[in-house]
Design a protein around this motif. Structure first.
Motif, PDB file in Angstrom:
ATOM      1  N   ILE A  33      -7.405   2.484  -2.600  1.00 19.86           N
ATOM      2  CA  ILE A  33      -8.091   1.787  -1.482  1.00 19.86           C
ATOM      3  C   ILE A  33      -8.755   2.690  -0.760  1.00 19.86           C
ATOM      4  O   ILE A  33      -8.551   3.770  -0.349  1.00 19.86           O
ATOM      5  CB  ILE A  33      -6.846   1.024  -0.591  1.00 19.86           C
ATOM      6  CG1 ILE A  33      -6.137   0.108  -1.559  1.00 19.86           C
ATOM      7  CG2 ILE A  33      -7.517   0.210   0.512  1.00 19.86           C
ATOM      8  CD1 ILE A  33      -5.020  -0.374  -0.926  1.00 19.86           C
ATOM      9  N   TYR A  34     -10.062   2.111  -0.196  1.00 19.64           N
ATOM     10  CA  TYR A  34     -11.019   2.808   0.857  1.00 19.64           C
ATOM     11  C   TYR A  34     -10.173   3.214   1.831  1.00 19.64           C
ATOM     12  O   TYR A  34      -9.689   2.587   2.744  1.00 19.64           O
ATOM     13  CB  TYR A  34     -12.201   1.903   1.032  1.00 19.64           C
ATOM     14  CG  TYR A  34     -12.941   2.745   2.104  1.00 19.64           C
ATOM     15  CD1 TYR A  34     -13.918   3.723   1.690  1.00 19.64           C
ATOM     16  CD2 TYR A  34     -12.947   2.291   3.270  1.00 19.64           C
ATOM     17  CE1 TYR A  34     -14.497   4.319   2.526  1.00 19.64           C
ATOM     18  CE2 TYR A  34     -13.886   3.159   4.221  1.00 19.64           C
ATOM     19  CZ  TYR A  34     -14.783   3.969   3.994  1.00 19.64           C
ATOM     20  OH  TYR A  34     -15.593   4.587   4.871  1.00 19.64           O
ATOM     21  N   SER A  35     -10.261   4.481   2.467  1.00 20.31           N
ATOM     22  CA  SER A  35      -9.422   5.018   3.577  1.00 20.31           C
ATOM     23  C   SER A  35     -10.460   6.099   4.338  1.00 20.31           C
ATOM     24  O   SER A  35     -11.499   6.535   3.708  1.00 20.31           O
ATOM     25  CB  SER A  35      -8.307   5.624   3.308  1.00 20.31           C
ATOM     26  OG  SER A  35      -8.273   6.727   2.649  1.00 20.31           O
ATOM     27  N   THR A  36     -10.226   6.162   5.511  1.00 19.23           N
ATOM     28  CA  THR A  36     -11.021   7.366   6.191  1.00 19.23           C
ATOM     29  C   THR A  36     -10.245   8.154   7.108  1.00 19.23           C
ATOM     30  O   THR A  36      -8.936   7.981   7.615  1.00 19.23           O
ATOM     31  CB  THR A  36     -11.834   6.605   7.215  1.00 19.23           C
ATOM     32  OG1 THR A  36     -11.502   5.807   8.303  1.00 19.23           O
ATOM     33  CG2 THR A  36     -13.111   5.653   6.870  1.00 19.23           C
ATOM     34  N   GLN A  37     -10.609   9.514   7.218  1.00 24.72           N
ATOM     35  CA  GLN A  37      -9.837  10.337   8.308  1.00 24.72           C
ATOM     36  C   GLN A  37     -10.513  10.324   9.266  1.00 24.72           C
ATOM     37  O   GLN A  37     -11.736  11.060   9.606  1.00 24.72           O
ATOM     38  CB  GLN A  37      -9.738  11.678   7.263  1.00 24.72           C
ATOM     39  CG  GLN A  37      -8.852  12.751   8.014  1.00 24.72           C
ATOM     40  CD  GLN A  37      -8.971  14.168   7.637  1.00 24.72           C
ATOM     41  OE1 GLN A  37      -8.486  14.047   6.412  1.00 24.72           O
ATOM     42  NE2 GLN A  37      -9.408  15.066   8.257  1.00 24.72           N
ATOM     43  N   VAL A  48       0.963  -1.296  -0.167  1.00 27.52           N
ATOM     44  CA  VAL A  48      -0.073   0.077  -0.052  1.00 27.52           C
ATOM     45  C   VAL A  48       1.001   1.114  -0.101  1.00 27.52           C
ATOM     46  O   VAL A  48       2.149   1.283   0.551  1.00 27.52           O
ATOM     47  CB  VAL A  48      -1.078   0.102   1.247  1.00 27.52           C
ATOM     48  CG1 VAL A  48      -1.927  -1.097   0.941  1.00 27.52           C
ATOM     49  CG2 VAL A  48      -0.345  -0.035   2.530  1.00 27.52           C
ATOM     50  N   MET A  49       0.455   2.291  -0.501  1.00 28.24           N
ATOM     51  CA  MET A  49       1.115   3.513  -0.546  1.00 28.24           C
ATOM     52  C   MET A  49       0.022   4.525  -0.062  1.00 28.24           C
ATOM     53  O   MET A  49      -0.826   5.008  -0.668  1.00 28.24           O
ATOM     54  CB  MET A  49       1.296   3.741  -2.018  1.00 28.24           C
ATOM     55  CG  MET A  49       2.182   5.438  -2.326  1.00 28.24           C
ATOM     56  SD  MET A  49       2.452   5.307  -3.970  1.00 28.24           S
ATOM     57  CE  MET A  49       3.062   7.162  -4.182  1.00 28.24           C
ATOM     58  N   ILE A  50       0.413   5.256   1.156  1.00 29.45           N
ATOM     59  CA  ILE A  50      -0.270   5.987   1.776  1.00 29.45           C
ATOM     60  C   ILE A  50       0.149   7.298   1.421  1.00 29.45           C
ATOM     61  O   ILE A  50       1.323   7.771   1.803  1.00 29.45           O
ATOM     62  CB  ILE A  50      -0.370   5.813   3.541  1.00 29.45           C
ATOM     63  CG1 ILE A  50      -0.831   4.532   3.524  1.00 29.45           C
ATOM     64  CG2 ILE A  50      -1.330   6.802   4.142  1.00 29.45           C
ATOM     65  CD1 ILE A  50       0.195   3.351   3.658  1.00 29.45           C
ATOM     66  N   THR A  51      -0.551   8.320   1.075  1.00 28.80           N
ATOM     67  CA  THR A  51      -0.146   9.653   0.740  1.00 28.80           C
ATOM     68  C   THR A  51      -1.031  10.778   1.154  1.00 28.80           C
ATOM     69  O   THR A  51      -2.029  10.784   1.586  1.00 28.80           O
ATOM     70  CB  THR A  51      -0.268   9.926  -0.948  1.00 28.80           C
ATOM     71  OG1 THR A  51      -1.446   9.937  -1.456  1.00 28.80           O
ATOM     72  CG2 THR A  51       0.141   8.750  -1.653  1.00 28.80           C
ATOM     73  N   TYR A  52      -0.234  11.898   0.982  1.00 24.71           N
ATOM     74  CA  TYR A  52      -0.978  13.269   1.777  1.00 24.71           C
ATOM     75  C   TYR A  52      -0.274  14.426   1.230  1.00 24.71           C
ATOM     76  O   TYR A  52       0.934  14.460   0.942  1.00 24.71           O
ATOM     77  CB  TYR A  52      -0.859  13.402   3.250  1.00 24.71           C
ATOM     78  CG  TYR A  52      -1.688  14.088   3.833  1.00 24.71           C
ATOM     79  CD1 TYR A  52      -3.285  13.685   4.155  1.00 24.71           C
ATOM     80  CD2 TYR A  52      -1.778  15.580   4.117  1.00 24.71           C
ATOM     81  CE1 TYR A  52      -4.160  14.392   4.705  1.00 24.71           C
ATOM     82  CE2 TYR A  52      -2.595  16.310   4.534  1.00 24.71           C
ATOM     83  CZ  TYR A  52      -3.768  15.769   4.943  1.00 24.71           C
ATOM     84  OH  TYR A  52      -4.705  16.675   5.488  1.00 24.71           O
ATOM     85  N   CYS A  53      -1.218  15.331   0.753  1.00 19.69           N
ATOM     86  CA  CYS A  53      -0.682  16.686   0.246  1.00 19.69           C
ATOM     87  C   CYS A  53      -1.375  17.799   1.141  1.00 19.69           C
ATOM     88  O   CYS A  53      -2.592  17.861   1.285  1.00 19.69           O
ATOM     89  CB  CYS A  53      -1.201  17.039  -1.309  1.00 19.69           C
ATOM     90  SG  CYS A  53      -0.713  18.519  -1.758  1.00 19.69           S
ATOM     91  N   THR A  54      -0.360  18.457   1.705  1.00 19.83           N
ATOM     92  CA  THR A  54      -0.697  19.455   2.740  1.00 19.83           C
ATOM     93  C   THR A  54      -1.468  20.591   2.080  1.00 19.83           C
ATOM     94  O   THR A  54      -2.240  21.374   2.622  1.00 19.83           O
ATOM     95  CB  THR A  54       0.162  19.984   3.869  1.00 19.83           C
ATOM     96  OG1 THR A  54       1.414  20.422   2.960  1.00 19.83           O
ATOM     97  CG2 THR A  54       0.594  18.732   4.590  1.00 19.83           C
ATOM     98  N   VAL A  55      -1.026  20.904   0.766  1.00 19.00           N
ATOM     99  CA  VAL A  55      -1.424  22.185   0.070  1.00 19.00           C
ATOM    100  C   VAL A  55      -3.006  21.974  -0.376  1.00 19.00           C
ATOM    101  O   VAL A  55      -3.663  22.829  -0.792  1.00 19.00           O
ATOM    102  CB  VAL A  55      -0.591  22.656  -0.990  1.00 19.00           C
ATOM    103  CG1 VAL A  55      -0.927  23.693  -1.873  1.00 19.00           C
ATOM    104  CG2 VAL A  55       0.857  22.612  -0.388  1.00 19.00           C
ATOM    105  N   CYS A  56      -3.165  20.596  -0.658  1.00 13.65           N
ATOM    106  CA  CYS A  56      -4.791  20.475  -1.122  1.00 13.65           C
ATOM    107  C   CYS A  56      -5.487  19.742   0.045  1.00 13.65           C
ATOM    108  O   CYS A  56      -6.783  19.749  -0.103  1.00 13.65           O
ATOM    109  CB  CYS A  56      -4.793  19.379  -2.275  1.00 13.65           C
ATOM    110  SG  CYS A  56      -3.965  20.159  -3.798  1.00 13.65           S
ATOM    111  N   ARG A  57      -4.951  19.298   1.040  1.00 11.32           N
ATOM    112  CA  ARG A  57      -5.422  18.699   2.069  1.00 11.32           C
ATOM    113  C   ARG A  57      -6.028  17.353   1.787  1.00 11.32           C
ATOM    114  O   ARG A  57      -7.180  16.879   2.179  1.00 11.32           O
ATOM    115  CB  ARG A  57      -6.405  19.683   3.098  1.00 11.32           C
ATOM    116  CG  ARG A  57      -6.685  19.168   4.631  1.00 11.32           C
ATOM    117  CD  ARG A  57      -7.710  20.247   5.169  1.00 11.32           C
ATOM    118  NE  ARG A  57      -7.755  19.660   6.474  1.00 11.32           N
ATOM    119  CZ  ARG A  57      -7.157  19.952   7.570  1.00 11.32           C
ATOM    120  NH1 ARG A  57      -6.045  20.674   7.411  1.00 11.32           N
ATOM    121  NH2 ARG A  57      -7.523  19.359   8.867  1.00 11.32           N
TER     122      ARG A  57
END
Length: 378
Positions: free
Chosen positions: A215-219, A149-158
């Motif tokens: 992949i389905y994910s939640t915050q 799995v590859m978990i990604t995040y972009c703070t400029v787009c949130r």
């Protein structure tokens, strides 16, 4: 021959600046549709560099200079620009992947339970990745339920997204290369194609148009995630990057004043928060301020009845399909009520074997959702 020297100097300066301008958040750069130009410059960077360096060398040694030592000044300027463009401003020299990925049980966890996480479950295994760490690393590659799995995040787009890093049936590695329209871009190791973080789509290069499986994910808050998934593992801080992680929590709570990552508390502004929900090819955005007030929204996205809920912690949210258009849900102390049945806030049945069908929902800045979902409704 002197003109070769100066054309080489100017050409190399302009090239190195352009090479980072189009893929970094500089004035005007992220508002252009310039990704193909940026990729062309990057792909042919050594050809451009060799050409301009040859011009500099030819002009330097084939011309007569009265004060040759003064040429140290333009050469030093070029050297400084090359260093800044390739080592100071390069995305993968500003943000690094964790050197050691450590995940522990709730009993061993040291992450504040109030911090936000991207939570994922796969094949019976659950893991939580704090946004505090993802915001710096941009991507974390791991295995979950026996799958990469590859978990990604972009703070400029949130935007938090989880993908399978599988390209043409094979596991692929990625590195952060820059951004386009304010969204992080990754480059795959094999073909050097560039992939958009928010959609998992290759937007330029040999694999343009290909898509990473999402992949389905939640915050949620970590506390809520652990209530729902008590056996989950939680990503811990990499000691090498402790000083790089957000310690204040201002970003997560929307109190950041940073121009790129700060939040507008009003509704439907560029930096306002929305909950974007996906139903097949249909998209709809919901105002975070309204969701905080109402806590539950029964709605329709095209022909699909949906319900969006916000937990008592004001951080954890979920979206589901409703069984039918006439089914109206209510929310009491993080329990969903429908007729005589009750469901956990993640949609799992409490007094019934029936569970609600989850929908992929994400909290992000309005400018991001509308840019990458141009047909969205609100």
């Amino acid at each position: 021959m002197k003109k070769f020297f100066w054309l080489g100097i100017i050409g190399l300066l302009l090239f190195e600046i352009a090479n980072v301008y189009f893929i970094m958040p500089m004035p005007g750069s992220q508002l252009m549709n310039s990704i193909d130009l940026a990729y062309f410059l990057y792909s042919w960077r050594w050809a451009f560099r060799i050409l301009f360096l040859l011009m500099i060398v030819v002009g330097l040694f084939k011309s007569r200079w009265k004060r040759k030592w003064l040429l140290i000044i333009p050469l030093a300027i070029v050297g400084a620009v090359i260093y800044i463009a390739n080592f100071v401003m390069a995305a993968d020299h500003m943000f690094y992947q964790p050197g050691k990925l450590l995940l522990v049980s709730a009993a061993e966890n040291k992450v504040d339970s109030g911090r936000l996480v991207i939570g994922v479950t796969l094949n019976g295994e659950a893991k939580a990745y704090p946004i505090r760490f993802l915001g710096f690393h941009h991507q974390v590659q791991d295995t979950l339920g026996g799958q990469p799995v590859m978990i990604t995040y972009c703070t400029v787009c949130r935007t938090g997204r989880v993908f399978q890093p599988i390209v043409n049936g094979k596991y692929e590695k990625f590195r952060l290369v820059g951004m386009d329209h304010f969204n992080a871009m990754f480059e795959d190791v094999t073909t050097k194609s560039w992939w958009r973080q928010v959609t998992g789509e290759a937007i330029t290069g040999k694999l343009k148009g290909q898509q990473l499986p999402e992949i389905y994910s939640t915050q949620t808050s970590l506390a809520q995630w652990l209530r729902l998934n008590p056996n989950s593992l939680i990503m811990q801080a990499d000691s090498e990057f402790i000083k790089s992680y957000d310690t204040t929590g201002n970003y997560e709570s929307g109190r950041s004043k940073n121009k790129l990552t700060g939040t507008d508390s009003l509704s439907w502004k560029d930096k306002s928060w929305v909950i974007g929900v996906k139903v097949g090819s249909d998209r709809k955005a919901y105002d975070w301020n309204i969701l905080k007030t109402e806590r539950i929204i029964n709605d329709k996205i095209e022909n699909t009845p949906v319900v969006i809920v916000l937990s008592n912690d004001n951080k954890s949210f979920f979206a589901f399909e409703r069984p039918d258009e006439n089914s109206i849900f209510s929310l009491t102390n993080d329990v969903l009520n429908y007729n005589d049945h009750h469901f956990r806030i993640d949609g799992k049945g409490i007094d019934t074997s029936f569970s609600l069908k989850p929908l992929q929902a994400s909290q992000e800045f309005w400018h991001s959702w509308r840019t990458f979902n141009p047909n969205t409704i609100k």
